[in-house]
Design a protein around this motif. Structure first.
Motif, PDB file in Angstrom:
ATOM      1  N   GLY A  49       0.844  -1.176   0.000  1.00 57.63           N
ATOM      2  CA  GLY A  49       0.000   0.000   0.000  1.00 57.63           C
ATOM      3  C   GLY A  49       0.888   1.237   0.000  1.00 57.63           C
ATOM      4  O   GLY A  49       2.097   1.156   0.240  1.00 57.63           O
ATOM      5  N   LYS A  51       1.321   3.925   2.029  1.00 61.73           N
ATOM      6  CA  LYS A  51       2.064   4.349   3.215  1.00 61.73           C
ATOM      7  C   LYS A  51       3.255   3.438   3.506  1.00 61.73           C
ATOM      8  O   LYS A  51       4.349   3.929   3.827  1.00 61.73           O
ATOM      9  CB  LYS A  51       1.139   4.423   4.431  1.00 61.73           C
ATOM     10  CG  LYS A  51       0.209   5.624   4.396  1.00 61.73           C
ATOM     11  CD  LYS A  51      -0.816   5.617   5.502  1.00 61.73           C
ATOM     12  CE  LYS A  51      -0.219   5.921   6.832  1.00 61.73           C
ATOM     13  NZ  LYS A  51      -1.240   6.053   7.893  1.00 61.73           N
ATOM     14  N   SER A  89      -1.760   2.426  -5.377  1.00 60.99           N
ATOM     15  CA  SER A  89      -1.983   3.794  -4.914  1.00 60.99           C
ATOM     16  C   SER A  89      -2.632   4.618  -6.014  1.00 60.99           C
ATOM     17  O   SER A  89      -2.290   4.484  -7.187  1.00 60.99           O
ATOM     18  CB  SER A  89      -0.647   4.440  -4.529  1.00 60.99           C
ATOM     19  OG  SER A  89      -0.838   5.801  -4.202  1.00 60.99           O
ATOM     20  N   THR A 106      -8.004  -2.689  -6.814  1.00 61.39           N
ATOM     21  CA  THR A 106      -7.080  -3.492  -6.018  1.00 61.39           C
ATOM     22  C   THR A 106      -7.434  -4.974  -6.031  1.00 61.39           C
ATOM     23  O   THR A 106      -6.592  -5.825  -6.305  1.00 61.39           O
ATOM     24  CB  THR A 106      -7.078  -2.972  -4.564  1.00 61.39           C
ATOM     25  OG1 THR A 106      -6.638  -1.612  -4.578  1.00 61.39           O
ATOM     26  CG2 THR A 106      -6.189  -3.778  -3.677  1.00 61.39           C
ATOM     27  N   ALA A 126      -1.857  -1.689   5.925  1.00 61.21           N
ATOM     28  CA  ALA A 126      -3.146  -1.993   6.553  1.00 61.21           C
ATOM     29  C   ALA A 126      -4.325  -1.874   5.600  1.00 61.21           C
ATOM     30  O   ALA A 126      -5.192  -2.749   5.555  1.00 61.21           O
ATOM     31  CB  ALA A 126      -3.349  -1.084   7.758  1.00 61.21           C
ATOM     32  N   THR A 127      -4.399  -0.818   4.829  1.00 53.70           N
ATOM     33  CA  THR A 127      -5.551  -0.599   3.949  1.00 53.70           C
ATOM     34  C   THR A 127      -5.582  -1.623   2.828  1.00 53.70           C
ATOM     35  O   THR A 127      -6.631  -2.203   2.527  1.00 53.70           O
ATOM     36  CB  THR A 127      -5.522   0.832   3.373  1.00 53.70           C
ATOM     37  OG1 THR A 127      -5.502   1.755   4.467  1.00 53.70           O
ATOM     38  CG2 THR A 127      -6.724   1.109   2.502  1.00 53.70           C
ATOM     39  N   ALA A 130      -6.416  -5.042   4.232  1.00 49.86           N
ATOM     40  CA  ALA A 130      -7.833  -5.108   4.618  1.00 49.86           C
ATOM     41  C   ALA A 130      -8.706  -5.421   3.412  1.00 49.86           C
ATOM     42  O   ALA A 130      -9.638  -6.225   3.509  1.00 49.86           O
ATOM     43  CB  ALA A 130      -8.268  -3.801   5.274  1.00 49.86           C
ATOM     44  N   ALA A 131      -8.413  -4.806   2.280  1.00 51.70           N
ATOM     45  CA  ALA A 131      -9.193  -5.087   1.065  1.00 51.70           C
ATOM     46  C   ALA A 131      -9.032  -6.544   0.658  1.00 51.70           C
ATOM     47  O   ALA A 131     -10.005  -7.211   0.283  1.00 51.70           O
ATOM     48  CB  ALA A 131      -8.757  -4.154  -0.060  1.00 51.70           C
ATOM     49  N   THR A 154      -3.115   1.690  14.139  1.00 47.87           N
ATOM     50  CA  THR A 154      -3.512   0.975  12.926  1.00 47.87           C
ATOM     51  C   THR A 154      -3.654  -0.509  13.246  1.00 47.87           C
ATOM     52  O   THR A 154      -2.666  -1.166  13.582  1.00 47.87           O
ATOM     53  CB  THR A 154      -2.463   1.166  11.820  1.00 47.87           C
ATOM     54  OG1 THR A 154      -2.248   2.564  11.623  1.00 47.87           O
ATOM     55  CG2 THR A 154      -2.913   0.523  10.522  1.00 47.87           C
ATOM     56  N   THR A 158      -8.938  -6.183   9.930  1.00 48.26           N
ATOM     57  CA  THR A 158     -10.053  -5.317   9.591  1.00 48.26           C
ATOM     58  C   THR A 158     -11.351  -5.990  10.022  1.00 48.26           C
ATOM     59  O   THR A 158     -11.365  -7.190  10.329  1.00 48.26           O
ATOM     60  CB  THR A 158     -10.071  -5.049   8.072  1.00 48.26           C
ATOM     61  OG1 THR A 158     -11.060  -4.074   7.783  1.00 48.26           O
ATOM     62  CG2 THR A 158     -10.386  -6.308   7.274  1.00 48.26           C
TER      63      THR A 158
END
Length: 187
Positions: A49, A51, A89, A106, A126-127, A130-131, A154, A158
């Protein structure tokens, strides 16, 4: 089909970063650093991701050239640069160091990558993870639990719509009370 693993350092209360994206609690011992380096060495493709990509790419491309770099840091930097990577991104404009940028859907792209040929894939961030979790795409969870409670930040996991049954396939203890648990998803 390629296997997709999600592995990160995690606090006992389930966070991969404390408030303010603070990672100071997860400084690895030499043995744990070598574990992560060896994992990078066998990863066929790493999915990042934004970040996590920004954090990794701000340090590791030149870490081996820094004064005082240890042999282990030199090895990790080389492995990291050589490892194929995909960054997901919509705001990142360019990537480098054996990396490809994906700005589209994604879940569709991760599904396509899993169906392809190649070695195991690791997912980080994390994002993004999670997806992949919600879509049922993760095959393995690797939690390196540090003996600290950070109280927020964080989360590693999720919210899920359904239970995910897991089988414990490995445990390992590192210095300073750090414990690795690796689980495979039971399908």
């Amino acid at each position: 089909m390629r296997k997709l693993a999600f592995g990160m350092n995690v606090s006992v209360d389930g966070y991969i970063a404390a408030p303010g994206d603070d990672l100071g609690w997860s400084t690895p011992s030499d043995e744990l650093f070598q574990f992560w380096s060896d994992r990078v060495g066998v990863t066929g493709l790493a999915l990042y991701g934004r970040k996590l990509w920004e954090a990794m790419s701000s340090h590791w491309p030149t870490a081996d050239q820094q004064p005082g770099a240890t042999p282990a840091q030199v090895e990790f930097a080389r492995r990291w640069r050589d490892m194929p990577k995909v960054v997901f991104s919509s705001t990142t404009l360019a990537v480098d160091w054996n990396t490809r940028l994906v700005t589209g859907d994604t879940v569709t792209e991760i599904t396509r990558l899993k169906a392809g040929d190649g070695g195991p894939m690791d997912i980080g961030g994390a994002t993004l993870a999670a997806a992949a979790m919600r879509a049922g795409l993760i095959d393995e969870y690797v939690m390196v639990t540090h003996p600290v409670l950070v109280g927020g930040g964080t989360p590693f996991f999720t919210a899920m719509d359904n239970w995910v049954n897991l089988s414990l396939v490995e445990t390992r203890t590192f210095p300073d009370g750090v414990v690795l648990t690796r689980y495979e998803v039971r399908r």
